[in-house]
Enzyme design. Sequence first.
Site, PDB file in Angstrom:
ATOM      1  N   TYR A 148       0.864  -1.186   0.000  1.00  0.00           N
ATOM      2  CA  TYR A 148       0.000   0.000   0.000  1.00  0.00           C
ATOM      3  C   TYR A 148       0.899   1.235   0.000  1.00  0.00           C
ATOM      4  O   TYR A 148       1.872   1.307   0.753  1.00  0.00           O
ATOM      5  CB  TYR A 148      -0.879  -0.016   1.247  1.00  0.00           C
ATOM      6  N   HIS A 149       0.562   2.218  -0.849  1.00  0.00           N
ATOM      7  CA  HIS A 149       1.412   3.398  -1.026  1.00  0.00           C
ATOM      8  C   HIS A 149       0.950   4.531  -0.115  1.00  0.00           C
ATOM      9  O   HIS A 149      -0.117   5.087  -0.311  1.00  0.00           O
ATOM     10  CB  HIS A 149       1.329   3.826  -2.489  1.00  0.00           C
ATOM     11  N   GLY A 150       1.758   4.858   0.893  1.00  0.00           N
ATOM     12  CA  GLY A 150       1.459   6.013   1.739  1.00  0.00           C
ATOM     13  C   GLY A 150       1.686   7.306   0.982  1.00  0.00           C
ATOM     14  O   GLY A 150       2.162   7.289  -0.160  1.00  0.00           O
ATOM     15  N   GLU A 171      -2.616   6.363  -5.517  1.00  0.00           N
ATOM     16  CA  GLU A 171      -3.002   5.966  -4.168  1.00  0.00           C
ATOM     17  C   GLU A 171      -2.356   6.882  -3.134  1.00  0.00           C
ATOM     18  O   GLU A 171      -2.981   7.282  -2.151  1.00  0.00           O
ATOM     19  CB  GLU A 171      -2.562   4.515  -3.941  1.00  0.00           C
ATOM     20  N   ARG A 185      -0.058   6.699   7.031  1.00  0.00           N
ATOM     21  CA  ARG A 185      -0.742   7.917   6.615  1.00  0.00           C
ATOM     22  C   ARG A 185      -0.882   8.931   7.760  1.00  0.00           C
ATOM     23  O   ARG A 185      -1.400  10.027   7.570  1.00  0.00           O
ATOM     24  CB  ARG A 185      -2.116   7.589   6.029  1.00  0.00           C
TER      25      ARG A 185
END
Length: 275
Positions: A96-98, A169, A207
């Site tokens: 998952y890309h912060g 994202e 995040r």
Amino acid sequence: MDLDYMRWVLWLITPVIIVLLLPLIIMILLYGSALFLTIHKHRHRLYEVLESRDVWEGARCALASFWDAWGWLWHGYELEGLEKIPDRGSAMLVYYHGAIPVDFYYMAAKIILHKRRNMKVIGDRFLFKVPGWKLLMEVFNVIPGSQDSCVELLNQGELMGVSPGGVREAMFSDENYTILWGRRSGFAKVALRANAPVYPVFTMNVRETFRYLHIGFFKSLLKKFYDMYKLPLLPPYGNFPVYIKTFIGDPVPYNSDTSAEVLASEVSVIDVSIS
Ligand SMILES: *[C@@H]1O[C@H](CO)[C@@H](O)[C@H](O)[C@H]1NC(C)=O
């Protein structure tokens, strides 16, 4: 008259500012020393690699030590599941890309230091246009990566890092860590063609450290703009020193009958549930 008043205020607060800043210097020195010692802790690894053949190996390891120390200092960074990654042979880490993927930098550092593996990282096109980063991208194996070249690399037994959501994202996901992969299943096609294990990766709190400032209506406007021009125009804010921890999940089971879409959606579901 106003100017005089301003001067007076400045004169009044200057000692306050100085008094508040001076302890900061000591803090910087203390943290600098802690950082130095943490790097020194890895010295045996550095000396070992400095004698190895690849001229960049030493530099990579030194920088990995530096980022590893910084992640520990600033975020208390932890990584769970590193032992799942095979010591050799192909594997794909799907993360998952912060807003700014600092978690990925820290994980990559640990992989370099503890696994002694040189991960290939698929980077967004804009990364290759950032002035002054060419060498950085080269040494850390960041590549644009077409599907064919990725299959090729996996077939050669490489370890690969991919973020299907990418910059989109990064910019438009939200505080609920919504995954924005759309119908992107290229990574699953690649994994299926190369028959490589796929490890979902997610970082808790990523995040909460960096964010983008979004204001309702402008968010959808910016998203349209991004989808058209693929330019990340929004500046992030933050780098708050919150605790972050990365989890590497078990490889997602699949067989030769699994379709890329199904595999992609399974990986995304697991990534959500890790969170
Ligand atoms: C996040 O989830 C909460 C609770 O389900 C919801 O109220 C909120 O609107 C969500 N935020 C966004 C940006 O979707």
